[in-house]
Write a protein that holds these residues in place. Structure first.
Motif, PDB file in Angstrom:
ATOM      1  N   LEU A  24      -5.008  36.923  20.962  1.00 15.52           N
ATOM      2  CA  LEU A  24      -4.078  36.909  19.616  1.00 15.52           C
ATOM      3  C   LEU A  24      -3.303  38.036  19.436  1.00 15.52           C
ATOM      4  N   LEU A  34     -10.043  37.358   8.981  1.00 23.21           N
ATOM      5  CA  LEU A  34     -10.987  36.709  10.022  1.00 23.21           C
ATOM      6  C   LEU A  34     -12.229  37.435   9.935  1.00 23.21           C
ATOM      7  N   SER A 119     -17.807  34.718  15.957  1.00 24.00           N
ATOM      8  CA  SER A 119     -16.724  33.943  16.191  1.00 24.00           C
ATOM      9  C   SER A 119     -16.895  32.967  15.144  1.00 24.00           C
ATOM     10  N   LEU A 140      -0.477  31.908  13.762  1.00 24.88           N
ATOM     11  CA  LEU A 140      -1.096  33.106  14.482  1.00 24.88           C
ATOM     12  C   LEU A 140      -0.294  32.942  15.865  1.00 24.88           C
ATOM     13  N   ILE A 157     -12.117  31.251  17.083  1.00 23.65           N
ATOM     14  CA  ILE A 157     -11.463  32.677  17.227  1.00 23.65           C
ATOM     15  C   ILE A 157     -12.687  33.555  17.157  1.00 23.65           C
ATOM     16  N   LYS A 159     -14.026  37.461  18.513  1.00 23.04           N
ATOM     17  CA  LYS A 159     -13.694  39.161  18.037  1.00 23.04           C
ATOM     18  C   LYS A 159     -14.485  39.698  19.289  1.00 23.04           C
ATOM     19  N   TYR A 164      -8.798  40.146  19.425  1.00 18.82           N
ATOM     20  CA  TYR A 164      -9.097  38.701  19.029  1.00 18.82           C
ATOM     21  C   TYR A 164      -8.703  37.856  20.217  1.00 18.82           C
ATOM     22  N   MET A 166      -8.441  33.431  21.157  1.00 14.34           N
ATOM     23  CA  MET A 166      -8.637  32.127  20.626  1.00 14.34           C
ATOM     24  C   MET A 166      -8.953  31.103  21.718  1.00 14.34           C
TER      25      MET A 166
END
Ligand SMILES: [Zn+2]
Length: 378
Positions: A24, A34, A119, A140, A157, A159, A164, A166
């Motif tokens: 992302l 987020l 997530s 996004l 999503i 991290k 990040y 997806m």
């Protein structure tokens, strides 16, 4: 016209669920949002776990639906309010999965820790030319290499240490892109000396990635051990180490994808052994090699690619496949002179042991496939 089988045969699927992972490019504002939401989900997870533990002590068993019913009440809290309801419901579902694992012999669900719980799932997601649109997050952008055309299902999503990501699931309609003759069938014997040997007599070399990367891993691990925990240099080396690990994982996956696609492209029926790979990793002495070449990942890829391209993938019982003579059917331990050679004590048939096993696997697979087709047509 493509022939479609019934639901009971496990072979045909009209729609194949496939997940694609994208990196992302969130704006700072989106990243903050987020982060907050993931934190909130973690809080709700722990709250629900606490709730379950306490009510259990009082003799009440809370189901996931009981917990979900309490979510609207939570939504009155200002900082929980902004998180999409479906994402919160998924938190409860996740806890439920953790409990199911516990009931089937796993460990008790752990508290969700910062950095480990990383997530969040979205159920309403739409696609644009440059990325995806999520509720309240907006557009996004993603680093896009491929965009499948399918029905969008969910987006998660995540991290990670390097940004990040997806994971988007699509429902893709299966298509026979690589038509092959009905008689193009193959049996595959997984091995240690070679990654695999097939019933056509070909073999695929083992990728010894860890060997190649082990030296680099060792250097990095040693360098990490010398550094003071929590220091800037420690953090830097740690992130380098995690990048090296993900590099190895990616190279492995790439290999697995290429080999599996080759077999799916060229064959109508692909047969493998149904190895309880997990158990072998847990108890077997071949553990390192098997984990290294990751057979289960390879089987998964064969399985979903077969569905996607309307081929058939069958897994057979591995019992006796390495001891049975492919020429006369005689089963004996003594047939196996050593790891590499097969010599039948009954008919004198001699062959490479893996090749012999691959042919047995194919034979079993054809029989099993016929059975399933008979059930499907009945
Ligand atoms: Zn024989």
């Amino acid at each position: 016209m493509t022939q479609r089988y019934c639901y009971f045969c496990y072979i045909c699927v009209m729609e194949v669920i496939q997940t694609y992972k994208y990196k992302l490019k969130p704006t700072t504002q989106q990243a903050n949002l987020l982060d907050n939401w993931i934190g909130t989900c973690r809080f709700v997870y722990n709250l629900a776990l606490d709730c379950k533990i306490q009510s259990y002590q009082k003799g009440v068993r809370l189901s996931k639906y009981d917990l979900m019913k309490q979510l609207p009440g939570l939504k009155e809290v200002e900082w929980i309010q902004s998180v999409p309801s479906q994402s919160l419901q998924n938190v409860i579902e996740r806890l439920d999965v953790a409990y199911q694992k516990f009931f089937s012999g796993g460990g008790f669900p752990k508290w969700a820790k910062r950095g480990e719980y990383n997530s969040i799932l979205f159920k309403s997601v739409s696609q644009t030319a440059t990325g995806f649109v999520l509720p309240k997050v907006g557009q996004l952008k993603v680093f896009k290499d491929r965009m499948p055309t399918g029905k969008l299902k969910t987006a998660i999503i995540i991290k990670e240490s390097n940004g990040y990501f997806m994971c988007v699931t699509f429902g893709i309609e299966s298509k026979n892109l690589y038509p092959t003759d009905e008689n193009q069938v193959v049996g595959i014997d997984m091995g240690i000396a070679h990654f695999l040997t097939d019933s056509k007599g070909c073999y695929v070399e083992n990728p010894k990635y860890t060997k190649k990367y082990q030296a680099r891993l060792r250097v990095k691990n040693r360098s990490l051990a010398r550094k003071k925990k929590g220091s800037g240099r420690f953090k830097k080396t740690k992130s380098e180490l995690s990048r090296l690990h993900s590099k190895i994982a990616n190279v492995r996956k790439d290999f697995s994808h290429k080999v599996s696609l080759k077999y799916v492209k060229e064959n109508t029926l692909i047969v493998c052994e149904d190895l309880k790979v997990r158990n072998m990793i847990k108890f077997g002495n071949l553990s390192k090699s098997i984990a290294d070449v990751s057979w289960s990942g390879f089987f998964d890829k064969l399985s979903y690619k077969s569905k996607l391209y309307e081929k058939r993938f069958v897994q057979v019982n591995p019992k006796f496949t390495s001891q049975k003579c492919n020429s006369c059917g005689h089963i004996a331990k003594e047939n196996r002179l050593n790891q590499a050679n097969f010599h039948c004590v009954s008919c004198g048939h001699q062959q490479n042991a893996d090749f012999n096993a691959a042919k047995n696997i194919l034979g079993e697979g054809i029989a099993l496939n016929r059975q399933r087709e008979a059930i499907a047509c009945a």
